[in-house]
Scaffold this active site. Structure first.
Site, short mmCIF file in Angstrom:
data_model
loop_
_atom_site.label_atom_id
_atom_site.label_comp_id
_atom_site.label_asym_id
_atom_site.label_seq_id
_atom_site.Cartn_x
_atom_site.Cartn_y
_atom_site.Cartn_z
N HIS A 72 0.78 -1.15 -0.02
CA HIS A 72 -0.04 0.05 -0.07
C HIS A 72 0.85 1.34 0.06
O HIS A 72 1.81 1.19 0.97
CB HIS A 72 -0.83 0.00 1.19
CG HIS A 72 -2.26 -0.92 1.25
ND1 HIS A 72 -3.09 -0.80 1.88
CD2 HIS A 72 -2.14 -2.13 0.33
CE1 HIS A 72 -3.96 -1.70 1.60
NE2 HIS A 72 -3.44 -2.67 0.78
N TYR A 201 -8.97 4.90 8.31
CA TYR A 201 -9.19 5.38 9.50
C TYR A 201 -10.27 6.44 10.16
O TYR A 201 -9.97 7.65 9.15
CB TYR A 201 -7.97 5.97 10.40
CG TYR A 201 -6.63 4.81 10.47
CD1 TYR A 201 -5.93 4.44 9.40
CD2 TYR A 201 -6.38 3.95 11.56
CE1 TYR A 201 -4.91 3.52 9.47
CE2 TYR A 201 -5.32 3.34 11.64
CZ TYR A 201 -4.64 2.84 10.66
OH TYR A 201 -3.78 1.88 10.61
N PRO A 292 -3.27 -0.35 19.05
CA PRO A 292 -3.33 -0.61 17.57
C PRO A 292 -3.25 0.39 16.78
O PRO A 292 -3.15 0.21 15.55
CB PRO A 292 -4.03 -1.75 17.58
CG PRO A 292 -5.20 -1.71 18.64
CD PRO A 292 -4.63 -0.97 19.77
N LYS A 296 1.67 -0.28 15.15
CA LYS A 296 3.22 -0.55 15.48
C LYS A 296 3.60 -1.68 16.38
O LYS A 296 5.03 -2.06 16.28
CB LYS A 296 3.63 0.92 16.27
CG LYS A 296 3.69 2.01 15.79
CD LYS A 296 4.84 2.21 14.72
CE LYS A 296 4.58 3.20 13.69
NZ LYS A 296 4.91 2.31 12.31
N TYR A 384 4.25 6.39 10.76
CA TYR A 384 3.46 5.42 10.14
C TYR A 384 4.22 4.23 9.49
O TYR A 384 4.04 2.98 9.82
CB TYR A 384 2.30 5.73 9.26
CG TYR A 384 1.17 4.79 9.08
CD1 TYR A 384 0.11 4.60 9.95
CD2 TYR A 384 1.32 3.89 7.92
CE1 TYR A 384 -0.63 3.38 9.82
CE2 TYR A 384 0.18 2.80 8.07
CZ TYR A 384 -0.76 2.57 8.99
OH TYR A 384 -1.62 1.77 8.71
P1 FAD Z 1 3.36 -12.34 21.38
O1 FAD Z 1 2.73 -12.34 19.93
O2 FAD Z 1 2.38 -12.12 22.53
O3 FAD Z 1 4.18 -13.61 21.53
C1 FAD Z 1 4.65 -13.92 22.95
C2 FAD Z 1 4.43 -15.53 22.97
O4 FAD Z 1 4.93 -16.06 24.12
C3 FAD Z 1 3.12 -16.05 22.82
O5 FAD Z 1 3.12 -17.29 21.78
C4 FAD Z 1 2.69 -16.77 23.98
O6 FAD Z 1 2.02 -17.66 24.07
C5 FAD Z 1 4.12 -17.03 24.63
N1 FAD Z 1 4.22 -17.29 25.86
C6 FAD Z 1 3.61 -16.42 27.02
N2 FAD Z 1 3.88 -16.77 28.29
C7 FAD Z 1 4.87 -17.89 27.77
C8 FAD Z 1 5.60 -18.76 28.88
N3 FAD Z 1 5.57 -18.69 30.29
N4 FAD Z 1 6.61 -19.73 28.45
C9 FAD Z 1 6.69 -19.67 27.06
N5 FAD Z 1 5.73 -18.92 25.99
C10 FAD Z 1 5.12 -18.01 26.41
N6 FAD Z 1 -0.66 -4.95 16.80
C11 FAD Z 1 -1.05 -4.09 15.71
O7 FAD Z 1 0.19 -3.72 15.26
N7 FAD Z 1 -1.91 -4.34 15.07
C12 FAD Z 1 -3.27 -5.01 15.59
O8 FAD Z 1 -4.48 -4.96 15.06
C13 FAD Z 1 -2.94 -5.69 16.85
N8 FAD Z 1 -4.02 -6.44 17.70
C14 FAD Z 1 -3.70 -7.10 18.52
C15 FAD Z 1 -4.64 -7.86 19.16
C16 FAD Z 1 -4.53 -8.45 20.35
C17 FAD Z 1 -5.52 -9.38 21.02
C18 FAD Z 1 -3.36 -8.46 21.06
C19 FAD Z 1 -3.01 -9.17 22.25
C20 FAD Z 1 -2.35 -7.75 20.34
C21 FAD Z 1 -2.50 -7.27 19.23
N9 FAD Z 1 -1.67 -6.45 18.43
C22 FAD Z 1 -1.68 -5.65 17.49
C23 FAD Z 1 0.06 -6.22 18.92
C24 FAD Z 1 0.90 -7.25 18.03
O9 FAD Z 1 -0.03 -8.41 17.87
C25 FAD Z 1 1.71 -7.48 19.08
O10 FAD Z 1 2.71 -6.54 19.10
C26 FAD Z 1 2.75 -8.69 18.60
O11 FAD Z 1 2.10 -10.13 18.65
C27 FAD Z 1 4.01 -8.79 19.52
O12 FAD Z 1 4.86 -9.93 19.35
P2 FAD Z 1 5.52 -10.59 20.40
O13 FAD Z 1 6.47 -11.88 19.98
O14 FAD Z 1 6.50 -9.68 21.24
O15 FAD Z 1 4.46 -11.32 21.52
C1 PHB Z 2 -5.29 -4.67 10.91
O1 PHB Z 2 -5.31 -5.21 9.61
O2 PHB Z 2 -5.43 -5.72 11.82
C2 PHB Z 2 -4.68 -3.26 11.45
C3 PHB Z 2 -4.24 -2.36 10.52
C4 PHB Z 2 -3.87 -1.40 11.01
C5 PHB Z 2 -3.93 -0.79 12.20
C6 PHB Z 2 -4.25 -2.04 13.45
C7 PHB Z 2 -4.69 -3.00 12.86
O3 PHB Z 2 -3.67 0.47 12.73
#
Ligand code: FAD
Ligand code: PHB
Length: 388
Positions: A72, A201, A292, A296, A384
């Site tokens: 995009h 948005y 979100p 980021k 962004y």
């Molecule tokens: P995570 O993806 O949380 O991965 C951590 C991993 O560690 C998980 O698989 C978990 O199961 C594992 N874990 C936890 N505890 C333990 C343990 N004790 N032992 C072993 N493993 C463990 N960001 C956006 O930019 N846009 C969005 O739309 C968006 N939607 C989101 C919706 C939800 C419900 C959530 C929670 C987050 C969202 N985010 C979004 C944020 C984005 O998904 C996260 O920033 C991203 O997943 C971060 O990655 P990570 O690997 O740091 O953490």
């Molecule tokens: C998404 O596609 O899930 C999405 C896109 C933009 C955002 C957050 C989530 O700012």
């Protein structure tokens, strides 16, 4: 068991770190407490910065993303019933974003990891960290009924916001910063072609809405809701009604489709400082959370492990700790920029303070400024698409 880097958590941060280390010939063991199916199905982020796409590609996990990801060049901001385009590419000297679901990145990373033959253990239990203050840290856990001790040089805490790594750091050395928002996002995945080519948005007096997508056939849509709401109170027809009201402008209608998944996400800002204690390094959501609205969260997680992989490579190869010592400070500089941007986007676009008229006028003024001033639009655009 012994390895160089023990990685706790197989989300985007842990899996990307494992791959970056593998490319450098560094051993790691990844342990994850959920099942592979659960981790691969968890629907979250969708927007990738160009720098993150480039990093994943260079690490050898960009092939499917190059085929299926949607590039995009702009986004749309909607308020007062008008839509305005922010031309990301022109405003940032050529940078773009790629829409490719977190689920797909995680699947690609898991496949690549398993093909490398290096260990990735799902469904581990009772994870405990020991000796993070010493030069012989250890991760204890159980897997398939057997207890394991994993000796290592360092531990990467990639276990998300609710993980066990951050609480291992003594409270006296950890400083945390938090902001809870008085709303959440209700998100759906729908089996319908996106009604717009670019993300929209939308600020509306009934609350924020976002049109996004996962593929040419699948839409991803969000509406602002109250925090802690029960998803059972949101039957599909109520969700579509709100989406129509908040997103539609004259001459443009939103197409509906079968709802494949729905859920409510709380909105929070959080930072833990420092991101390192002794031999434990925190990455991604384990150290910081953003609302979100700025897209980021996932990008920050990947950027953290990029720095960590570089620092570990230099240390394990040449013995120099300079980059490891700089890790927390370098990450936090980027993290706080993203914290500010995400907070700013959130407060500019959501209904706040029960519709306080003063706040509403300020938001509308800010939105008008962003879409009419070149420097203001550039500021949004460069945040962004992300800083390299
Ligand atoms: P995570 O993806 O949380 O991965 C951590 C991993 O560690 C998980 O698989 C978990 O199961 C594992 N874990 C936890 N505890 C333990 C343990 N004790 N032992 C072993 N493993 C463990 N960001 C956006 O930019 N846009 C969005 O739309 C968006 N939607 C989101 C919706 C939800 C419900 C959530 C929670 C987050 C969202 N985010 C979004 C944020 C984005 O998904 C996260 O920033 C991203 O997943 C971060 O990655 P990570 O690997 O740091 O953490
Ligand atoms: C998404 O596609 O899930 C999405 C896109 C933009 C955002 C957050 C989530 O700012």
């Amino acid at each position: 068991m012994r390895t160089q880097v023990a990685i706790v958590g197989a989300g985007p941060a842990g899996l990307t770190l494992a791959q970056l280390l593998h490319v450098e010939g560094i051993d790691s063991v990844v342990i994850e407490n959920r099942s592979r199916e659960y981790v691969e199905a968890r629907i979250r982020a969708g927007v990738l910065e160009q720098g993150v796409v480039d990093l994943l590609t260079a690490a050898g996990v960009g092939e499917r993303m190059a085929r299926e990801g949607l590039v995009h060049e702009g986004i749309e901001l909607q308020f007062a019933g008008e839509r305005h385009r922010i031309d990301l590419k022109t405003l940032t000297s050529g940078k773009t974003i790629t829409v490719y679901g977190q689920t797909e990145i995680v699947k690609d990373l898991i496949n690549t990891r398993l093909a490398s033959g290096r260990p990735l253990l799902f469904e581990v239990d009772d994870v405990h960290l020991d000796g993070i203050d010493s030069d012989r840290p250890c991760v204890r856990f159980s897997h398939q009924g057997t207890t394991h001790e994993l000796d290592c040089d360092v531990i990467a805490g990639c276990d998300g916001f609710h993980g066990v790594c951050r609480p291992t750091i003594p409270a006296r050395v950890l400083r945390t910063f938090t902001r809870e928002y008085p709303f959440g996002w209700l998100g759906i995945l729908a089996n319908v072609a996106p009604s717009n080519d670019e993300l929209i948005y939308a600020s509306h007096d009934r609350g924020f809405a976002l049109l996004s997508m996962r593929s040419p056939q699948i839409s991803r849509l969000y509406v602002q809701c109250r925090p802690g709401e029960d998803i059972a109170d949101w039957p599909d027809n109520r969700i579509w009604e709100e989406l129509h009201t908040r997103l539609e402008i004259p001459g443009w209608t939103l197409a509906e489709g079968r709802v494949l998944e729905k859920g409510i996400t709380p909105m929070r800002s959080f930072v833990a400082e420092p991101m390192r204690h002794g031999r434990l390094f925190l990455t991604g959501d384990a150290a910081h959370i953003v609302p979100p609205t700025g897209a980021k969260g996932l990008n920050l997680a990947v950027r953290d492990v990029q720095l960590l992989a570089e620092a570990l490579t230099v240390w394990l190869r040449h013995g120099s700790e300079t980059l490891l010592d700089a890790y927390s400070t370098s990450c936090l500089r980027r993290v706080w920029r993203a914290e500010h941007f995400s907070w700013w986007m959130t407060t500019m676009l959501h209904t706040l303070d029960d519709g306080d008229p003063f706040a509403v006028r300020l938001q509308e003024s800010q939105l008008r400024y962003v879409v009419s001033s070149g420097p203001a639009a550039t500021s949004l655009a460069e945040n962004y698409v992300g800083f390299d």
